[in-house]
Design an enzyme around this catalytic site. Structure first.
Site, mmCIF file in Angstrom:
data_model
loop_
_atom_site.group_PDB
_atom_site.id
_atom_site.type_symbol
_atom_site.label_atom_id
_atom_site.label_comp_id
_atom_site.label_asym_id
_atom_site.label_seq_id
_atom_site.Cartn_x
_atom_site.Cartn_y
_atom_site.Cartn_z
ATOM 1 N N SER A 8 0.819 -1.218 0.000
ATOM 2 C CA SER A 8 0.000 0.000 0.000
ATOM 3 C C SER A 8 0.854 1.271 0.000
ATOM 4 O O SER A 8 1.814 1.394 0.749
ATOM 5 C CB SER A 8 -0.915 0.014 1.231
ATOM 6 O OG SER A 8 -1.595 1.255 1.285
ATOM 7 N N GLY A 64 -16.118 -4.767 -13.007
ATOM 8 C CA GLY A 64 -15.817 -5.320 -11.687
ATOM 9 C C GLY A 64 -16.056 -4.296 -10.593
ATOM 10 O O GLY A 64 -16.712 -3.273 -10.804
ATOM 11 N N LYS A 77 -21.975 -9.709 -17.667
ATOM 12 C CA LYS A 77 -21.680 -8.967 -16.427
ATOM 13 C C LYS A 77 -21.905 -7.468 -16.643
ATOM 14 O O LYS A 77 -22.415 -6.773 -15.772
ATOM 15 C CB LYS A 77 -20.227 -9.214 -16.008
ATOM 16 C CG LYS A 77 -20.115 -10.093 -14.775
ATOM 17 C CD LYS A 77 -18.682 -10.453 -14.456
ATOM 18 C CE LYS A 77 -17.948 -9.398 -13.652
ATOM 19 N NZ LYS A 77 -16.538 -9.807 -13.390
ATOM 20 N N LYS A 87 -13.175 -4.538 1.496
ATOM 21 C CA LYS A 87 -14.031 -3.425 1.062
ATOM 22 C C LYS A 87 -15.531 -3.737 1.077
ATOM 23 O O LYS A 87 -16.341 -2.845 1.265
ATOM 24 C CB LYS A 87 -13.642 -2.973 -0.349
ATOM 25 C CG LYS A 87 -12.405 -2.095 -0.396
ATOM 26 C CD LYS A 87 -12.288 -1.515 -1.792
ATOM 27 C CE LYS A 87 -11.035 -0.709 -1.980
ATOM 28 N NZ LYS A 87 -11.050 0.063 -3.224
ATOM 29 N N ALA A 104 -19.763 -10.037 -21.454
ATOM 30 C CA ALA A 104 -20.797 -9.035 -21.745
ATOM 31 C C ALA A 104 -21.978 -9.137 -20.768
ATOM 32 O O ALA A 104 -22.560 -8.114 -20.391
ATOM 33 C CB ALA A 104 -21.276 -9.197 -23.183
ATOM 34 N N ASP A 112 -13.423 6.663 -3.598
ATOM 35 C CA ASP A 112 -12.930 6.427 -4.967
ATOM 36 C C ASP A 112 -13.683 7.313 -5.948
ATOM 37 O O ASP A 112 -13.143 7.769 -6.957
ATOM 38 C CB ASP A 112 -13.128 4.960 -5.372
ATOM 39 C CG ASP A 112 -12.139 4.052 -4.673
ATOM 40 O OD1 ASP A 112 -11.047 4.526 -4.300
ATOM 41 O OD2 ASP A 112 -12.464 2.868 -4.467
ATOM 42 N N GLY A 167 -3.606 7.106 -13.934
ATOM 43 C CA GLY A 167 -4.378 6.693 -12.764
ATOM 44 C C GLY A 167 -3.809 7.092 -11.412
ATOM 45 O O GLY A 167 -4.475 6.923 -10.385
HETATM 46 P P1 ATR Z 1 -11.839 -5.014 -9.607
HETATM 47 O O1 ATR Z 1 -12.521 -5.086 -8.291
HETATM 48 O O2 ATR Z 1 -10.432 -4.515 -9.540
HETATM 49 O O3 ATR Z 1 -12.648 -4.290 -10.645
HETATM 50 P P2 ATR Z 1 -12.692 -7.570 -10.651
HETATM 51 O O4 ATR Z 1 -13.990 -7.400 -9.973
HETATM 52 O O5 ATR Z 1 -12.020 -8.901 -10.637
HETATM 53 O O6 ATR Z 1 -11.633 -6.532 -10.079
HETATM 54 O O7 ATR Z 1 -12.861 -7.081 -12.189
HETATM 55 C C1 ATR Z 1 -11.811 -7.109 -13.077
HETATM 56 C C2 ATR Z 1 -12.302 -6.560 -14.419
HETATM 57 O O8 ATR Z 1 -11.237 -6.680 -15.363
HETATM 58 C C3 ATR Z 1 -13.483 -7.312 -14.998
HETATM 59 O O9 ATR Z 1 -14.276 -6.421 -15.732
HETATM 60 C C4 ATR Z 1 -12.784 -8.322 -15.917
HETATM 61 O O10 ATR Z 1 -13.573 -8.821 -16.976
HETATM 62 P P3 ATR Z 1 -14.523 -10.123 -16.738
HETATM 63 O O11 ATR Z 1 -15.725 -9.644 -16.014
HETATM 64 O O12 ATR Z 1 -14.808 -10.593 -18.125
HETATM 65 O O13 ATR Z 1 -13.712 -11.097 -15.935
HETATM 66 C C5 ATR Z 1 -11.661 -7.482 -16.465
HETATM 67 N N1 ATR Z 1 -10.551 -8.314 -16.957
HETATM 68 C C6 ATR Z 1 -9.645 -8.969 -16.206
HETATM 69 N N2 ATR Z 1 -8.767 -9.647 -17.011
HETATM 70 C C7 ATR Z 1 -9.154 -9.395 -18.292
HETATM 71 C C8 ATR Z 1 -8.655 -9.791 -19.611
HETATM 72 N N3 ATR Z 1 -7.575 -10.579 -19.725
HETATM 73 N N4 ATR Z 1 -9.306 -9.322 -20.704
HETATM 74 C C9 ATR Z 1 -10.379 -8.498 -20.590
HETATM 75 N N5 ATR Z 1 -10.890 -8.105 -19.389
HETATM 76 C C10 ATR Z 1 -10.293 -8.546 -18.276
#
Ligand code: ATR
Length: 278
Positions: A17, A132, A159, A68, A157, A104, A242
């Site tokens: 962190s 996510g 999700k 969280k 898609a 955030d 970011g």
């Molecule tokens: P966070 O809390 O950091 O958002 P998360 O809930 O695991 O973490 O979400 C990660 C996001 O990155 C998701 O939208 C994921 O897509 P999926 O819902 O299809 O899993 C996306 N992501 C992670 N790896 C990916 C990859 N290799 N290609 C495209 N999208 C990816």
């Protein structure tokens, strides 16, 4: 003299962190006799930690992975914004009560307001990559700023569609392949997915379909220059990295615990940037 105010960041693991360095820099800058420490709290130990916080062991602190969502139920109050986002990242202990909020949302807006003034002038369409946990605060922020359409694009898609349904009528969910059709009307592209971390990249995201005036921003900051931002810059689009969101999300917590609203300065940015992967 009153005792120094104490604050924390809890997570598991927590060693990575940057929050102690951010808050430590501000404590030093403003000459505040307080402390901010990283504490490793395993999931099973979270309830007891909150009991100690409620009893006044700390003024408050930040909460990170994996707490969280679970910390939600342990708070005495959660503000409406954090409720809508579905996650708490900041705790304030006052008069025997623990209040949870999510900063955030303000971090995202504060970063763009500072780095790209006027970024929200055109609000017809924003494209958000990823569906996510990290996407949620940004979706709420864009809706609050008045974007009339917010398109969520995700590898999975379904999700994206489920999240859009949950968020409200101005949201829509799509596969990543929907980008080319949507891009010409978008004034903002935000990556909230983990793509870009450690150099991973999106395949087939035709950035040349965006208008020349579009702003591209990424919440990934390891590395600071993600492949998405590098490509956007090569196409002469405006970009914001970011790191600023990380710095700006820390502002409201510091103000609540230590009573001074801190500034995100170039010196602070440089200090944190020096600790990042390049
Ligand atoms: P966070 O809390 O950091 O958002 P998360 O809930 O695991 O973490 O979400 C990660 C996001 O990155 C998701 O939208 C994921 O897509 P999926 O819902 O299809 O899993 C996306 N992501 C992670 N790896 C990916 C990859 N290799 N290609 C495209 N999208 C990816």
């Amino acid at each position: 003299m009153s005792a120094p105010v104490k604050a924390f960041v809890i997570g598991h693991p927590i060693a990575h962190s940057r929050s102690p360095l951010i808050h430590g820099t501000w404590l030093e800058t403003y000459g505040i006799a307080g402390s901010y420490e990283a504490i490793d709290v395993a999931p099973g130990a979270l309830p007891d930690f909150i009991v100690a916080l409620r009893a006044g062991a700390f003024a408050g602190g930040n909460v990170t992975i994996p707490h969280k969502e679970t910390v939600f139920a342990l708070c005495d109050e959660v503000d409406p914004l954090a409720r809508r986002i579905g996650a708490v990242n900041t705790l304030v202990s006052r008069q025997g009560k623990v209040r949870g909020t999510n900063t955030d949302y303000l971090g995202f807006l504060g970063n763009l307001d500072q780095e790209a003034p006027g970024w929200d002038g055109a609000r017809e369409l924003a494209i958000v990559l990823g569906a996510g946990g990290a996407a949620r605060a940004i979706l709420v922020a864009l809706a609050e700023r008045g974007f009339s359409r917010i398109a969520i694009l995700n590898r999975t898609a379904d999700k994206a569609r489920a999240l859009a349904d949950e968020m409200g009528p101005q949201f829509s969910g799509h596969a990543l392949s929907g980008f080319a059709d949507l891009a010409p009307r978008a004034s903002l592209l935000v990556n909230t997915s983990s793509i870009g971390m450690h150099g991973s990249r999106f395949e087939d995201l035709p950035l040349d379909a965006l208008p020349d005036t579009a702003l591209v921003t990424d919440i990934v900051y390891t590395p600071l220059q993600t492949p998405l931002l590098a490509e956007a810059r090569a196409r002469k689009l405006r970009t914001v990295d970011g790191l600023g969101m990380l710095l700006h999300q820390a502002v409201p917590g510091f103000e609540a615990w230590f009573g001074t609203r801190p500034e995100v300065t170039a010196q602070l940015r440089e200090r944190i940037e020096a600790t990042l992967e390049h």
